[in-house]
Scaffold this motif. Structure first.
Motif, PDB file in Angstrom:
ATOM      1  N   MET A 131       0.809  -1.184   0.072  1.00 40.83           N
ATOM      2  CA  MET A 131      -0.118   0.054  -0.084  1.00 40.83           C
ATOM      3  C   MET A 131       1.067   1.193   0.114  1.00 40.83           C
ATOM      4  SD  MET A 131      -3.065   1.199   2.802  1.00 40.83           S
ATOM      5  CE  MET A 131      -1.794   1.904   3.993  1.00 40.83           C
ATOM      6  N   HIS A 132       0.571   2.003  -0.645  1.00 40.99           N
ATOM      7  CA  HIS A 132       1.377   3.466  -0.961  1.00 40.99           C
ATOM      8  C   HIS A 132       0.937   4.412   0.174  1.00 40.99           C
ATOM      9  CE1 HIS A 132       2.945   2.575  -4.927  1.00 40.99           C
ATOM     10  NE2 HIS A 132       1.648   2.336  -5.258  1.00 40.99           N
ATOM     11  N   ILE A 133       1.900   5.059   0.938  1.00 37.45           N
ATOM     12  CA  ILE A 133       1.458   5.999   1.999  1.00 37.45           C
ATOM     13  C   ILE A 133       2.284   7.349   1.460  1.00 37.45           C
ATOM     14  CG2 ILE A 133       1.637   6.664   4.347  1.00 37.45           C
ATOM     15  CD1 ILE A 133       1.708   3.563   4.998  1.00 37.45           C
ATOM     16  N   TRP A 134       1.507   8.286   1.239  1.00 39.83           N
ATOM     17  CA  TRP A 134       1.913   9.658   0.995  1.00 39.83           C
ATOM     18  C   TRP A 134       1.649  10.577   2.350  1.00 39.83           C
ATOM     19  CZ3 TRP A 134      -1.603   7.758  -2.708  1.00 39.83           C
ATOM     20  CH2 TRP A 134      -1.066   6.832  -3.769  1.00 39.83           C
ATOM     21  N   ASN A 135       2.350  11.433   2.692  1.00 45.77           N
ATOM     22  CA  ASN A 135       2.470  12.310   3.704  1.00 45.77           C
ATOM     23  C   ASN A 135       2.376  13.643   3.380  1.00 45.77           C
ATOM     24  OD1 ASN A 135       2.857  10.307   6.003  1.00 45.77           O
ATOM     25  ND2 ASN A 135       4.723  10.099   5.083  1.00 45.77           N
ATOM     26  N   THR A 136       2.364  13.964   2.016  1.00 49.12           N
ATOM     27  CA  THR A 136       2.184  15.305   1.533  1.00 49.12           C
ATOM     28  C   THR A 136       1.390  15.074   0.107  1.00 49.12           C
ATOM     29  OG1 THR A 136       4.285  15.602   0.396  1.00 49.12           O
ATOM     30  CG2 THR A 136       4.014  16.177   2.750  1.00 49.12           C
ATOM     31  N   LEU A 137       1.026  16.295  -0.355  1.00 45.81           N
ATOM     32  CA  LEU A 137       0.285  15.996  -1.748  1.00 45.81           C
ATOM     33  C   LEU A 137       1.268  15.898  -2.700  1.00 45.81           C
ATOM     34  CD1 LEU A 137      -2.258  17.348   0.032  1.00 45.81           C
ATOM     35  CD2 LEU A 137      -2.681  18.693  -2.088  1.00 45.81           C
ATOM     36  N   GLU A 138       2.638  16.734  -2.384  1.00 44.01           N
ATOM     37  CA  GLU A 138       3.407  16.475  -3.234  1.00 44.01           C
ATOM     38  C   GLU A 138       4.328  15.088  -3.501  1.00 44.01           C
ATOM     39  OE1 GLU A 138       2.640  20.500  -2.058  1.00 44.01           O
ATOM     40  OE2 GLU A 138       3.232  18.780  -0.825  1.00 44.01           O
ATOM     41  N   GLN A 139       4.180  14.163  -2.491  1.00 44.08           N
ATOM     42  CA  GLN A 139       4.596  12.943  -2.706  1.00 44.08           C
ATOM     43  C   GLN A 139       3.796  12.073  -3.845  1.00 44.08           C
ATOM     44  OE1 GLN A 139       4.907  11.376   1.098  1.00 44.08           O
ATOM     45  NE2 GLN A 139       6.510  12.670   1.648  1.00 44.08           N
ATOM     46  N   VAL A 140       2.544  12.551  -4.068  1.00 49.88           N
ATOM     47  CA  VAL A 140       1.760  11.507  -4.928  1.00 49.88           C
ATOM     48  C   VAL A 140       2.249  11.754  -6.230  1.00 49.88           C
ATOM     49  CG1 VAL A 140      -0.456  11.183  -6.077  1.00 49.88           C
ATOM     50  CG2 VAL A 140      -0.150  11.837  -3.572  1.00 49.88           C
ATOM     51  N   PRO A 141       2.484  10.778  -7.034  1.00 45.77           N
ATOM     52  CA  PRO A 141       3.199  10.764  -8.516  1.00 45.77           C
ATOM     53  C   PRO A 141       2.412  11.760  -9.268  1.00 45.77           C
ATOM     54  CG  PRO A 141       3.277   8.678  -7.605  1.00 45.77           C
ATOM     55  CD  PRO A 141       2.464   9.262  -6.580  1.00 45.77           C
ATOM     56  N   ALA A 142       2.910  12.623 -10.170  1.00 46.98           N
ATOM     57  CA  ALA A 142       2.144  13.282 -11.161  1.00 46.98           C
ATOM     58  C   ALA A 142       1.629  12.375 -12.002  1.00 46.98           C
ATOM     59  CB  ALA A 142       3.280  14.161 -12.016  1.00 46.98           C
ATOM     60  N   GLY A 143       0.301  12.851 -12.464  1.00 50.80           N
ATOM     61  CA  GLY A 143      -0.473  12.063 -13.340  1.00 50.80           C
ATOM     62  C   GLY A 143      -1.017  10.888 -12.785  1.00 50.80           C
ATOM     63  N   PHE A 144      -1.133  10.804 -11.468  1.00 53.67           N
ATOM     64  CA  PHE A 144      -1.766   9.671 -10.563  1.00 53.67           C
ATOM     65  C   PHE A 144      -3.129   9.367 -11.045  1.00 53.67           C
ATOM     66  CE2 PHE A 144      -3.868   7.538  -7.064  1.00 53.67           C
ATOM     67  CZ  PHE A 144      -3.094   6.370  -6.886  1.00 53.67           C
ATOM     68  N   GLY A 145      -3.726   8.270 -11.129  1.00 50.91           N
ATOM     69  CA  GLY A 145      -5.096   7.928 -11.199  1.00 50.91           C
ATOM     70  C   GLY A 145      -5.140   7.131 -12.279  1.00 50.91           C
ATOM     71  N   PRO A 146      -6.342   6.621 -12.791  1.00 52.59           N
ATOM     72  CA  PRO A 146      -7.813   7.043 -12.212  1.00 52.59           C
ATOM     73  C   PRO A 146      -7.690   6.438 -10.656  1.00 52.59           C
ATOM     74  CG  PRO A 146      -8.186   5.437 -13.649  1.00 52.59           C
ATOM     75  CD  PRO A 146      -6.876   5.805 -13.853  1.00 52.59           C
ATOM     76  N   SER A 147      -8.564   6.998  -9.613  1.00 47.67           N
ATOM     77  CA  SER A 147      -8.701   6.672  -8.486  1.00 47.67           C
ATOM     78  C   SER A 147     -10.180   6.820  -7.837  1.00 47.67           C
ATOM     79  CB  SER A 147      -7.794   7.307  -7.411  1.00 47.67           C
ATOM     80  OG  SER A 147      -8.357   8.713  -7.153  1.00 47.67           O
ATOM     81  N   VAL A 148     -10.556   5.934  -6.876  1.00 50.98           N
ATOM     82  CA  VAL A 148     -11.778   6.088  -6.323  1.00 50.98           C
ATOM     83  C   VAL A 148     -11.552   6.388  -4.867  1.00 50.98           C
ATOM     84  CG1 VAL A 148     -14.132   5.054  -5.315  1.00 50.98           C
ATOM     85  CG2 VAL A 148     -12.926   4.589  -7.542  1.00 50.98           C
ATOM     86  N   VAL A 149     -11.986   7.723  -4.219  1.00 51.46           N
ATOM     87  CA  VAL A 149     -11.387   8.132  -2.924  1.00 51.46           C
ATOM     88  C   VAL A 149     -12.217   8.300  -1.864  1.00 51.46           C
ATOM     89  CG1 VAL A 149     -10.042  10.293  -2.097  1.00 51.46           C
ATOM     90  CG2 VAL A 149      -9.796   9.555  -4.450  1.00 51.46           C
ATOM     91  N   ALA A 150     -11.851   8.044  -0.860  1.00 53.43           N
ATOM     92  CA  ALA A 150     -12.695   8.316   0.370  1.00 53.43           C
ATOM     93  C   ALA A 150     -12.100   9.385   1.315  1.00 53.43           C
ATOM     94  CB  ALA A 150     -13.104   6.932   1.291  1.00 53.43           C
ATOM     95  N   LEU A 151     -12.781  10.391   1.973  1.00 52.91           N
ATOM     96  CA  LEU A 151     -12.442  11.187   2.649  1.00 52.91           C
ATOM     97  C   LEU A 151     -13.003  11.073   4.034  1.00 52.91           C
ATOM     98  CD1 LEU A 151     -11.578  14.308   3.405  1.00 52.91           C
ATOM     99  CD2 LEU A 151     -13.743  15.088   2.507  1.00 52.91           C
ATOM    100  N   GLY A 152     -12.042  11.239   5.139  1.00 60.06           N
ATOM    101  CA  GLY A 152     -12.376  11.206   6.586  1.00 60.06           C
ATOM    102  C   GLY A 152     -11.434  11.136   7.513  1.00 60.06           C
ATOM    103  N   ASN A 153     -11.575  11.428   8.881  1.00 66.00           N
ATOM    104  CA  ASN A 153     -10.608  11.009   9.769  1.00 66.00           C
ATOM    105  C   ASN A 153     -10.503   9.603  10.119  1.00 66.00           C
ATOM    106  OD1 ASN A 153      -9.910  13.923  10.255  1.00 66.00           O
ATOM    107  ND2 ASN A 153     -12.234  14.124  11.198  1.00 66.00           N
ATOM    108  N   PHE A 154     -11.329   8.909  10.016  1.00 66.61           N
ATOM    109  CA  PHE A 154     -11.374   7.251   9.890  1.00 66.61           C
ATOM    110  C   PHE A 154     -10.780   6.911  11.347  1.00 66.61           C
ATOM    111  CE2 PHE A 154     -10.997   8.116   5.412  1.00 66.61           C
ATOM    112  CZ  PHE A 154     -12.294   7.441   5.145  1.00 66.61           C
ATOM    113  N   ASP A 155     -11.081   7.715  12.469  1.00 63.43           N
ATOM    114  CA  ASP A 155     -10.586   7.395  13.870  1.00 63.43           C
ATOM    115  C   ASP A 155     -11.236   6.026  14.380  1.00 63.43           C
ATOM    116  OD1 ASP A 155      -8.989   7.321  16.105  1.00 63.43           O
ATOM    117  OD2 ASP A 155     -10.409   8.677  17.247  1.00 63.43           O
ATOM    118  N   GLY A 156     -10.502   5.169  14.719  1.00 61.40           N
ATOM    119  CA  GLY A 156     -10.814   3.774  15.009  1.00 61.40           C
ATOM    120  C   GLY A 156     -11.198   2.907  14.177  1.00 61.40           C
ATOM    121  N   LEU A 157     -11.651   3.440  12.664  1.00 64.26           N
ATOM    122  CA  LEU A 157     -11.830   2.332  11.693  1.00 64.26           C
ATOM    123  C   LEU A 157     -12.881   1.477  12.153  1.00 64.26           C
ATOM    124  CD1 LEU A 157      -8.686   1.440   9.432  1.00 64.26           C
ATOM    125  CD2 LEU A 157     -10.932   2.834   8.818  1.00 64.26           C
TER     126      LEU A 157
END
Length: 314
Positions: A1-27
């Motif tokens: 699994m890729h882990i990026w800690n800043t937006l700049e770490q995501v490779p240019a042209g990344f995608g396509p993707s399906v994204v979920a947004l959240g804090n996810f505390d506790g999952l």
């Protein structure tokens, strides 16, 4: 699994993707439903399943004095996301400057330009952008404008929605059974084993003491049956004490686990010091009690161990 800690770490042209947004505390189960839908949509669309989260939790930035305790640490959250099949996680450093983006700026910068989102999975109560001014309707409108679909998560269909708040309420009462029901697993803490006052060792019950900076919410004071997993993956039944032992004066609040059925070798040979371990809470046996002396405490500890062994059989 890729882990990026800043937006700049995501490779240019990344995608396509399906994204979920959240804090996810506790999952918890609700989060698991969201990420399960992300994975399914990613497979269906031939894209990558991505979770977008924040560190630190936004509440710690906006209102640190009232921010809720975090159910799990970031490292444990990322490990759980990997088990749920995420292809990548973008951990956005949350700052007051970042929070000033309008809903459109946030969505365009992060979802579209950085992650190449073709679909976004959100709950009906989603909020985003400056002052949490963006909602589900705004996300749908932005999706139409910017070229991605919005996939709302359906309600679970029971009386109370799975939530991190529910987990915190249960743990504050020591109700680890309810916490486990909401989380879909036993609540756990992780941390380094450190040296304590060695009172348990002197009483014949040597314990693994978690460091004060261990990750995860500490449940209500008391004694619990549970599990301890060491850094080598060995899993042991345990009787876990939480709190400041009232039988002894000047003991600060701590989490300590007595391993049941440890190897038949000298205590010194079964050394967990310095290891990062995971402690899981299965059942609360009792609250903390002040005893007249060590003898009464030892008798109670034997009962706690026997009860824990019985609960954890099999």
């Amino acid at each position: 699994m890729h882990i990026w800690n800043t937006l700049e770490q995501v490779p240019a042209g990344f995608g396509p993707s399906v994204v979920a947004l959240g804090n996810f505390d506790g999952l918890h189960r609700g989060h698991q439903q969201v990420l399960g839908l992300v994975k399914a949509e990613a497979v269906r669309r031939g894209g990558q399943a991505i979770a977008l989260t924040f560190d630190p939790h936004p509440a710690l930035v906006h209102r640190p004095e009232t921010a809720p305790a975090q159910i799990m640490g970031l490292a444990d959250k990322l490990a759980a996301m990997e088990k749920l099949g995420m292809d990548g996680v973008l951990v956005v450093p949350y700052t007051l400057e970042f929070a000033q983006q309008t809903p459109e700026e946030f969505v365009r910068n992060v979802f579209v330009d950085t992650l190449g989102a073709r679909a976004v999975v959100v709950g009906h109560d989603v909020r985003f952008g400056r002052g949490n001014s963006g909602d589900l309707a705004a996300m749908v409108a932005l999706g139409t404008q910017l070229g991605f679909d919005v996939v709302p998560v359906q309600d679970e269909g029971h009386d109370r929605r799975w939530s991190s708040t529910w987990v915190r309420e249960a743990l504050a009462k020591g109700d680890v059974d309810t916490a486990a029901e909401v989380l879909g697993r036993w609540h756990s803490m992780s941390g380094e084993v450190v040296h304590g006052a060695a009172r348990g060792r002197a009483l014949g019950f040597p314990t693994a003491n978690l460091s004060p900076d261990a990750c995860g919410i500490i449940p209500a004071d008391g004694v619990y049956a549970g599990w301890l997993t060491d850094q080598h993956g060995h899993r042991w039944r345990a009787a876990i004490s939480v709190g400041s032992n009232p039988t002894f004066v000047g003991v600060s609040r701590q989490v300590e686990a007595f391993v049941i059925g440890r190897p038949e070798e000298p205590v010194e040979a079964f050394d967990l010091y310095g290891q990062r371990v995971v402690v899981e809470f299965v059942r609360r046996l009792r609250g903390m009690v002040t005893y007249t002396g060590p003898e009464a405490l030892i008798e109670q500890m034997h009962q706690d161990v026997d009860q824990s062994r019985e609960i954890l059989q099999g």
